[in-house]
Design an enzyme around this catalytic site. Structure first.
Site, short mmCIF file in Angstrom:
data_model
loop_
_atom_site.label_atom_id
_atom_site.label_comp_id
_atom_site.label_asym_id
_atom_site.label_seq_id
_atom_site.Cartn_x
_atom_site.Cartn_y
_atom_site.Cartn_z
N GLU A 7 29.20 -0.51 37.06
CA GLU A 7 29.94 0.10 35.96
C GLU A 7 30.86 -0.97 35.40
OE1 GLU A 7 31.32 2.98 33.31
OE2 GLU A 7 29.71 3.24 34.79
N ALA A 22 27.73 -1.40 28.54
CA ALA A 22 28.57 -0.29 28.97
C ALA A 22 27.73 0.72 29.72
CB ALA A 22 29.24 0.36 27.77
N CYS A 23 28.37 1.52 30.55
CA CYS A 23 27.65 2.51 31.36
C CYS A 23 28.52 3.75 31.56
CB CYS A 23 27.32 1.92 32.74
SG CYS A 23 26.41 0.37 32.70
N THR A 24 27.90 4.80 32.09
CA THR A 24 28.62 5.99 32.53
C THR A 24 28.16 6.32 33.94
OG1 THR A 24 28.66 6.82 30.25
CG2 THR A 24 29.19 8.38 32.01
#
Length: 433
Positions: free
Chosen positions: A111, A19-21
């Site tokens: 993302e 997961a990423c932001t």
């Protein structure tokens, strides 16, 4: 902030989901006229990253072959010089994540997003041979002459080969920022970031509006709308086409895992925004900030863990906290790509890289004009975050930053929370550098 030793325990217990932001800033929304794209790459705390410069290549033949599935794509006869941040186990040939090429084009990939069940039932991901995060930078960055061209090339590949997973990819140059999201196995939408706006994404499809007559600001797969109509994903009688409603997932998990990150950063830059973290909430896609955004503000955003609120899992020592923080222990690296159009490209294009959890790490600047990196940038083998590295591995930037994180944990942890094993381990790590 106190009791950093709890960071690792808390976050390692929150799962291993990739997961990423992501955060983008237009040049009229930034403090110094820069274009900015930034992302935390969250995966495994044990994954060493290699910062690499790929030299220009001539007279290439054959195909690029992906590392983690059977995707392939013809190699260009000439490939531009470009930079990348690879996983340690890819022979510096995959999972490039972020970088600039010699044309001044930068990208951040990817993302992780999740497309809707109905969309994927009609047009599934091509998991065995479709393009994924593993290959995107290695295929696009050596040839893209502009941000727009990079987005278009990725879209063409999705149409021809399919997407092997859901993703969002950012492209940047001295004129604009483009962002592409998958809709399904072969559908996609790319939008140009308004110059006066910023954009936040947190593991969910965020794009909504699409105007097929506005070629300056939108690109998409040719059947994006007609396919949605045919498959019952979009009913024109209900109003304007909404890409998110037609193609993106929005479920209970998004409310706690994704919404809080978008809500927090939007309220950081627009404090009076009238939105809440609640099922079905619609967050604005693009916003003009109250105060223009600096690189320092972007760093602070990527380091956010709801500090000063009841949702800070580190201060409360609560591994069951439902809100997923932006800054997590399993961040492999955090990057900020800045383009300053008024400066020569060699110093105007900068990558700021923080290895490991950004809250405990330092952002190191890498200018595009650098001819080579330090020896420690391209080192780092497999190993656990608690394993003492030896030899050349002990000199890799990733391990040095992890050691700094460990020492910061020690310095901010009351002695009563430490045992002799933890103390001995930290001392050994400090001696390794």
């Amino acid at each position: 902030m106190k009791k950093y030793l709890a960071f690792a325990v808390t976050l390692l217990g929150m799962g291993k989901v990739i997961a990423c932001t992501t955060l983008f800033v237009g040049n009229q929304a930034s403090a110094d006229g820069s274009f900015i794209i930034a992302r935390n790459e969250d995966g495994s705390a044990n994954n060493a990253k290699h910062k690499v410069i790929h030299p220009v290549a001539f007279h290439q033949q054959g195909e690029y072959k992906a590392h983690r599935n059977n995707f392939s794509w013809p190699l260009p006869e000439t490939a531009m010089r470009y930079t990348a941040i690879h996983d340690f186990d890819t022979n510096d040939n995959a999972m490039g994540e972020a970088g600039f090429n010699s044309a001044g084009v930068g990208m951040s990939a990817t993302e992780t997003i999740y497309n809707g069940r109905a969309a994927l039932a009609a047009d599934p991901y091509v998991t065995k041979t479709g393009i994924t995060e593993d290959a995107i930078e290695s295929v696009i960055l050596p040839v893209a002459q502009s941000a727009r061209q990079g987005a278009k090339l990725l879209g063409d590949i999705i149409e021809q080969k399919g997407a092997g997973e859901g993703f969002g990819v950012a492209f940047i140059d001295s004129k604009e920022i483009w962002y592409l999201e998958t809709g399904s196995g072969h559908q996609w939408l790319a939008v140009r970031l308004p110059a006066d706006s910023y954009f936040v994404s947190a593991n969910q499809g965020r794009l909504r509006h699409y105007d097929p007559n506005d070629n300056a600001n939108y690109m998409a797969s040719p059947t994006l709308v007609s396919f949605a109509k045919k498959q019952g994903l979009y009913d024109p009688a209900r109003g304007e086409f909404d890409f998110h409603q037609a193609y993106s997932q929005d479920n209970k998990n998004d409310t706690t895992y994704n919404y809080p990150r978008v809500w927090t950063l939007q309220h950081q830059f627009n404090p009076h925004l009238d939105t809440v973290v609640s099922p079905g909430e619609t967050f604005p896609v693009f916003l003009t900030p109250i105060t223009k955004i600096s690189v320092a503000a972007v760093k602070n955003a990527l380091r956010n863990h709801y500090q000063g609120t009841s949702h800070d899992p580190y201060a409360s020592h609560n591994p069951q906290e439902p809100w997923r923080p932006i800054s997590v222990f399993r961040t492999q690296e955090s990057h900020i790509l800045q383009v300053r159009p008024k400066l020569p490209q060699a110093i105007g294009n900068v990558e700021y890289i923080a290895y490991g959890m950004p809250s405990l790490s330092v952002y190191l600047p890498y200018y595009q004009g650098m001819r080579h990196y330090q020896p420690g940038d391209d080192k780092g083998p497999i190993g656990r975050a608690t394993t003492l590295p030896t030899g050349h591995s002990a000199r890799c930037k990733r391990w040095l930053c992890r050691t700094t994180m460990r020492l910061r944990q020690m310095c901010n942890t009351p002695a009563k929370h430490l045992n002799s094993k933890q103390l001995s381990s930290s001392i050994r790590w400090s001696r390794a550098i």
